[in-house]
Design a protein around this motif. Structure first.
Motif, PDB file in Angstrom:
ATOM      1  N   ARG A  35       0.827  -1.210   0.000  1.00 47.74           N
ATOM      2  CA  ARG A  35       0.000   0.000   0.000  1.00 47.74           C
ATOM      3  C   ARG A  35       0.865   1.265   0.000  1.00 47.74           C
ATOM      4  O   ARG A  35       0.547   2.248  -0.682  1.00 47.74           O
ATOM      5  CB  ARG A  35      -0.899  -0.014   1.231  1.00 47.74           C
ATOM      6  CG  ARG A  35      -1.720   1.242   1.455  1.00 47.74           C
ATOM      7  CD  ARG A  35      -2.783   1.441   0.388  1.00 47.74           C
ATOM      8  NE  ARG A  35      -3.569   2.631   0.671  1.00 47.74           N
ATOM      9  CZ  ARG A  35      -4.670   2.639   1.425  1.00 47.74           C
ATOM     10  NH1 ARG A  35      -5.132   1.510   1.963  1.00 47.74           N
ATOM     11  NH2 ARG A  35      -5.324   3.759   1.636  1.00 47.74           N
ATOM     12  N   LEU A  36       1.958   1.246   0.730  1.00 52.63           N
ATOM     13  CA  LEU A  36       2.785   2.443   0.873  1.00 52.63           C
ATOM     14  C   LEU A  36       3.939   2.507  -0.115  1.00 52.63           C
ATOM     15  O   LEU A  36       4.633   3.526  -0.185  1.00 52.63           O
ATOM     16  CB  LEU A  36       3.342   2.521   2.303  1.00 52.63           C
ATOM     17  CG  LEU A  36       2.305   2.662   3.416  1.00 52.63           C
ATOM     18  CD1 LEU A  36       2.991   2.687   4.773  1.00 52.63           C
ATOM     19  CD2 LEU A  36       1.476   3.929   3.217  1.00 52.63           C
ATOM     20  N   GLY A  37       4.160   1.438  -0.871  1.00 57.49           N
ATOM     21  CA  GLY A  37       5.265   1.448  -1.829  1.00 57.49           C
ATOM     22  C   GLY A  37       6.615   1.340  -1.177  1.00 57.49           C
ATOM     23  O   GLY A  37       7.560   2.061  -1.522  1.00 57.49           O
ATOM     24  N   GLU A  81      18.384   6.026  13.225  1.00 59.85           N
ATOM     25  CA  GLU A  81      19.272   6.517  12.172  1.00 59.85           C
ATOM     26  C   GLU A  81      18.712   7.792  11.555  1.00 59.85           C
ATOM     27  O   GLU A  81      19.442   8.762  11.321  1.00 59.85           O
ATOM     28  CB  GLU A  81      19.439   5.436  11.103  1.00 59.85           C
ATOM     29  CG  GLU A  81      20.322   5.838   9.936  1.00 59.85           C
ATOM     30  CD  GLU A  81      20.361   4.785   8.846  1.00 59.85           C
ATOM     31  OE1 GLU A  81      21.014   5.037   7.815  1.00 59.85           O
ATOM     32  OE2 GLU A  81      19.723   3.719   9.009  1.00 59.85           O
ATOM     33  N   MET A  82      17.406   7.793  11.277  1.00 62.11           N
ATOM     34  CA  MET A  82      16.789   8.965  10.671  1.00 62.11           C
ATOM     35  C   MET A  82      16.891  10.182  11.593  1.00 62.11           C
ATOM     36  O   MET A  82      17.234  11.286  11.158  1.00 62.11           O
ATOM     37  CB  MET A  82      15.321   8.671  10.354  1.00 62.11           C
ATOM     38  CG  MET A  82      14.617   9.812   9.621  1.00 62.11           C
ATOM     39  SD  MET A  82      12.816   9.618   9.568  1.00 62.11           S
ATOM     40  CE  MET A  82      12.383  10.152  11.232  1.00 62.11           C
ATOM     41  N   MET A 132       5.965  -0.592   7.200  1.00 58.37           N
ATOM     42  CA  MET A 132       6.002  -1.965   6.696  1.00 58.37           C
ATOM     43  C   MET A 132       6.567  -2.917   7.742  1.00 58.37           C
ATOM     44  O   MET A 132       6.032  -4.004   7.970  1.00 58.37           O
ATOM     45  CB  MET A 132       6.829  -2.020   5.410  1.00 58.37           C
ATOM     46  CG  MET A 132       6.894  -3.399   4.756  1.00 58.37           C
ATOM     47  SD  MET A 132       8.266  -4.414   5.378  1.00 58.37           S
ATOM     48  CE  MET A 132       9.667  -3.534   4.719  1.00 58.37           C
ATOM     49  N   LEU A 133       7.664  -2.518   8.401  1.00 57.48           N
ATOM     50  CA  LEU A 133       8.271  -3.373   9.416  1.00 57.48           C
ATOM     51  C   LEU A 133       7.334  -3.602  10.607  1.00 57.48           C
ATOM     52  O   LEU A 133       7.344  -4.665  11.228  1.00 57.48           O
ATOM     53  CB  LEU A 133       9.582  -2.757   9.905  1.00 57.48           C
ATOM     54  CG  LEU A 133      10.761  -2.800   8.919  1.00 57.48           C
ATOM     55  CD1 LEU A 133      11.918  -1.948   9.422  1.00 57.48           C
ATOM     56  CD2 LEU A 133      11.217  -4.233   8.684  1.00 57.48           C
ATOM     57  N   ASP A 179      10.031  10.464   4.126  1.00 59.27           N
ATOM     58  CA  ASP A 179       8.919   9.591   3.741  1.00 59.27           C
ATOM     59  C   ASP A 179       9.390   8.159   3.516  1.00 59.27           C
ATOM     60  O   ASP A 179       8.685   7.204   3.853  1.00 59.27           O
ATOM     61  CB  ASP A 179       8.252  10.144   2.472  1.00 59.27           C
ATOM     62  CG  ASP A 179       7.064   9.312   2.037  1.00 59.27           C
ATOM     63  OD1 ASP A 179       6.126   9.137   2.851  1.00 59.27           O
ATOM     64  OD2 ASP A 179       7.078   8.809   0.894  1.00 59.27           O
ATOM     65  N   TYR A 180      10.592   8.010   2.951  1.00 60.21           N
ATOM     66  CA  TYR A 180      11.152   6.663   2.738  1.00 60.21           C
ATOM     67  C   TYR A 180      11.318   5.921   4.063  1.00 60.21           C
ATOM     68  O   TYR A 180      10.915   4.759   4.192  1.00 60.21           O
ATOM     69  CB  TYR A 180      12.503   6.786   2.025  1.00 60.21           C
ATOM     70  CG  TYR A 180      13.352   5.535   2.084  1.00 60.21           C
ATOM     71  CD1 TYR A 180      13.142   4.486   1.199  1.00 60.21           C
ATOM     72  CD2 TYR A 180      14.364   5.416   3.048  1.00 60.21           C
ATOM     73  CE1 TYR A 180      13.919   3.336   1.268  1.00 60.21           C
ATOM     74  CE2 TYR A 180      15.142   4.278   3.118  1.00 60.21           C
ATOM     75  CZ  TYR A 180      14.922   3.236   2.229  1.00 60.21           C
ATOM     76  OH  TYR A 180      15.685   2.105   2.306  1.00 60.21           O
ATOM     77  N   PHE A 181      11.924   6.579   5.035  1.00 58.74           N
ATOM     78  CA  PHE A 181      12.136   5.936   6.338  1.00 58.74           C
ATOM     79  C   PHE A 181      10.801   5.583   6.997  1.00 58.74           C
ATOM     80  O   PHE A 181      10.648   4.507   7.586  1.00 58.74           O
ATOM     81  CB  PHE A 181      12.946   6.859   7.256  1.00 58.74           C
ATOM     82  CG  PHE A 181      14.415   6.877   6.966  1.00 58.74           C
ATOM     83  CD1 PHE A 181      15.257   5.909   7.503  1.00 58.74           C
ATOM     84  CD2 PHE A 181      14.966   7.853   6.157  1.00 58.74           C
ATOM     85  CE1 PHE A 181      16.615   5.912   7.246  1.00 58.74           C
ATOM     86  CE2 PHE A 181      16.330   7.865   5.890  1.00 58.74           C
ATOM     87  CZ  PHE A 181      17.150   6.896   6.431  1.00 58.74           C
ATOM     88  N   GLU A 182       9.828   6.473   6.908  1.00 54.82           N
ATOM     89  CA  GLU A 182       8.556   6.224   7.572  1.00 54.82           C
ATOM     90  C   GLU A 182       7.778   5.111   6.889  1.00 54.82           C
ATOM     91  O   GLU A 182       7.127   4.291   7.554  1.00 54.82           O
ATOM     92  CB  GLU A 182       7.742   7.515   7.617  1.00 54.82           C
ATOM     93  CG  GLU A 182       8.364   8.558   8.553  1.00 54.82           C
ATOM     94  CD  GLU A 182       7.546   9.831   8.632  1.00 54.82           C
ATOM     95  OE1 GLU A 182       6.745  10.079   7.690  1.00 54.82           O
ATOM     96  OE2 GLU A 182       7.694  10.573   9.614  1.00 54.82           O
TER      97      GLU A 182
END
Length: 658
Positions: free
Chosen positions: A469-471, A553-554, A517-518, A509-512
């Motif tokens: 869903r989130l890519g 990390e973020m 997903m995790l 957005d990538y990290f979130e």
């Protein structure tokens, strides 16, 4: 008083002998051999010659013999003629034999190999000539308990001694159970030899005969060709790789690879490890042992110097204060030895580790262990090929087909043990080995009931659906197990795999999205089952640990969080230390985790119909690939940011969320 100096306090002798379990065991063996001598002459006086057991070197008895004579202390002024001579140091023996002081009150303890021809003058001068018996189970048990606090049964010790005493001492360590030591010995097998033994036995397998090594085998074959061209004068040494770092789980065959590489390249093999060097004693002894192995490797060409568990040296940037100075000296010495070997043509260094992230970065710079190769667990086809090889081709891959699925997760070491057990059963029954023999020795399986598989499917579909869903990358597939081996150290019951692009823009957005997903597995358990279990956490590598560290990390190292300050955290332990040191950072990470958990829960609630369909299909089939999931998404007319991508089945080896 003549002879008075030879009496040492019993506790001093024992303290010297207990320097290591190996020394203490050999000390017991020497004392047993001297027992008959003491019945005749209770004073340690004159010349005593002891023969090591047949087929064994005399060198392992050196420290034990010194403990018998000197009790671990430096010889006193009136003990200058007390000597320990090991093996065939005849020149040293004759020198002290000619001393009048030795003839009057000195004492010499000589340990030689069993088939050493004792000169007539030695026989005339000796007050006692005897044999040292092979180590007994009792001696080893006593040494393990008193020196390492390790408890072992007689059966376990007997098996370890059968594999080889020298290998056994390398596998034993304080804080390590003997079960684990024995497992390592079994994975090596009795063919593991002492350092510098030439790997040219008729039954030694080369890389061309080994399966399951992939990129490592390709590199090894290319290295072999380069070595041949170098020996023929076609290329210079500067065109040959000097070192490689192998990473893989225990039992994946890193040591076996080194042996096979030496066989294929027709090279000598020297094996070493930090544990073996530490066994020599204090820091000075360790550094001498390290230098001796490097010099031994340089003495012949070409040579493969295999350094096992090289990650045990640690990273100088991450060392604890307690052992920092000691460890830095050890790492610096290793770097100096590797740099010194650069000047010696014909030496290739192969380092093996379980976790490359724990290795000092200086070891991996160009000119050292600059090439990095991962050795993974073998796939279905590779497992059958490896098993067939260990069975000496007695069974073909097609005959072994029933073993394919049942051996999932087994390493090369496990398959070797399986083949050995199968051959033993057939041999004792007086018949050729059969596939039934192999099946009979497979580890016991625990069948997972359907209701538990349903819960596992809920967790894994949670990862899959949220990621789709989130890519959060290109979806590859998802799977759950229907059985597991309770003897495995790490039990993986399922996982979802997303393939990440190397050109991915790593913004906030990538990290979130990745974190949502995790956390999708935990979110699905909460929504569908009313609560989650501990399967998403507990260990390093779990969903919760990875999500927490990614947000750390973020927040701490990318400038994408609530501050621009940079704080490095190379692994889970450092990330935890950074969070403890900065309470506000820990609060920000916690808040971020809760936000992404709620985000994942909302997606599962919104896509409940598709979720249930995917979950039912996974429980029924055990595995869903990208195409199957894509068809289900299309059937439910759901629009996702991620389009499933079809990859080869072996892509499941890199499962991202478990």
């Amino acid at each position: 008083m003549k002879g008075g100096f030879v009496m040492t306090r019993k506790q001093d002798v024992l303290r010297a002998a207990m320097k290591s379990a190996e020394t203490f065991a050999y000390y017991c063996a020497i004392q047993k051999a001297l027992r008959l001598h003491r019945k005749i002459n209770p004073w340690l006086h004159g010349i005593t010659i002891l023969k090591a057991p047949l087929g064994q070197s005399a060198e392992p008895y050196r420290e034990a013999a010194e403990a018998v004579l000197f009790a671990g202390r430096r010889p006193a002024y009136n003990e200058k003629e007390r000597r320990v001579i090991v093996d065939d140091d005849s020149s040293a023996f004759h020198k002290v034999l000619d001393s009048d002081e030795v003839r009057s009150f000195g004492y010499i303890l000589v340990v030689v190999v069993h088939d050493f021809k004792i000169p007539p003058e030695w026989q005339l001068a000796a007050s006692f000539i005897g044999d040292i018996e092979k180590l007994t189970v009792r001696q080893v048990r006593c040494a393990l308990l008193n020196c390492c606090d390790v408890v072992a049964t007689d059966t376990q010790i007997a098996e370890a001694l059968h594999i080889g005493a020298d290998l056994m001492w390398k596998a034993v360590a304080r804080g390590r159970s003997f079960n684990e030591s024995l497992r390592r010995l079994r994975s090596l097998g009795a063919s593991d030899s002492a350092p510098a033994k030439r790997k040219s036995q008729p039954n030694a397998r080369g890389l061309e005969d080994m399966a399951g090594y992939g990129q490592a085998a390709e590199w090894g074959m290319q290295l072999t060709e380069d070595l041949r061209d170098w020996q023929a004068g076609k290329i210079g040494w500067c065109d040959v790789d000097r070192g490689v770092l192998l990473e893989g789980k225990p039992g994946t065959g890193k040591t076996t690879f080194a042996r096979a590489l030496a066989t294929t390249a027709n090279a000598h093999l020297v094996t070493a490890s930090l544990a073996a060097w530490q066994r020599r004693g204090h820091l000075g002894d360790l550094l001498k042992a390290m230098h001796r192995d490097f010099e031994q490797a340089k003495s012949k060409s070409p040579t493969i110097l295999f350094i096992d568990e090289i990650d045990a040296f640690g990273d100088r940037e991450k060392l604890d204060d307690d052992n920092r100075d000691y460890s830095i000296q050890v790492v610096n010495a290793l770097l100096e030895e590797i740099d010194g070997s650069d000047e010696h043509e014909g030496l290739i260094i192969v380092g093996a580790c379980n976790n490359a992230s724990r290795i000092d970065s200086a070891l991996r710079r160009p000119g050292r262990l600059d090439r990095f190769i991962q050795i993974r667990l073998p796939g279905p086809t590779e497992r059958l090929l490896i098993l067939s090889q260990y069975l000496d081709q007695a069974l073909t891959q097609s005959q072994l087909a029933p073993v394919s699925d049942l051996s999932e997760g087994m390493s090369g070491a496990h398959l070797e043990q399986l083949a050995r057990d199968a051959r033993r059963s057939a041999r004792r029954s007086g018949r050729p080995v059969s596939v039934d023999d192999v099946l009979a020795h497979l580890p016991p399986r625990v069948i997972i009931p359907r209701e538990h598989r349903r819960a596992m499917a809920v967790h894994e579909i949670g990862h899959s659906l949220v990621g789709l869903r989130l890519g959060a990358g290109k979806f590859v597939g998802v799977k759950i197990a229907d059985w597991f081996n309770p003897g495995d150290q790490v039990i993986e019951l399922g996982g979802a795999h997303f393939k990440q692009s190397v050109l991915q823009r790593r913004d906030r957005d990538y990290f979130e999205r990745e974190n949502a997903m995790l956390l999708g597995g935990i979110a699905a358990e909460i929504v569908i089952l009313g609560g989650h279990c501990d399967g998403g956490g507990l260990i390093v590598g779990s969903d919760l640990q990875r999500a927490t560290d990614r947000l750390t990390e973020m927040e701490a190292a990318t400038g994408l969080g609530h501050r621009l300050t940079f704080s490095a955290a190379a692994d889970a332990e450092e990330a935890d230390r950074v969070r403890r040191f900065y309470p506000r950072l820990a609060e920000a990470v916690e808040a971020g985790l809760l936000r992404q958990l709620e985000r994942a829960k909302a997606i599962i609630v919104e896509e409940r119909v598709l979720f249930d369909a995917m979950c039912d299909a996974l429980v029924e089939k055990g595995r869903l690939d990208a195409q199957q999931v894509g068809e289900m998404v299309a059937a439910h007319a759901v629009s996702f940011q991620t389009v499933p991508v079809a990859l080869e089945p072996d892509s499941y080896s890199g499962i991202a969320a478990q």
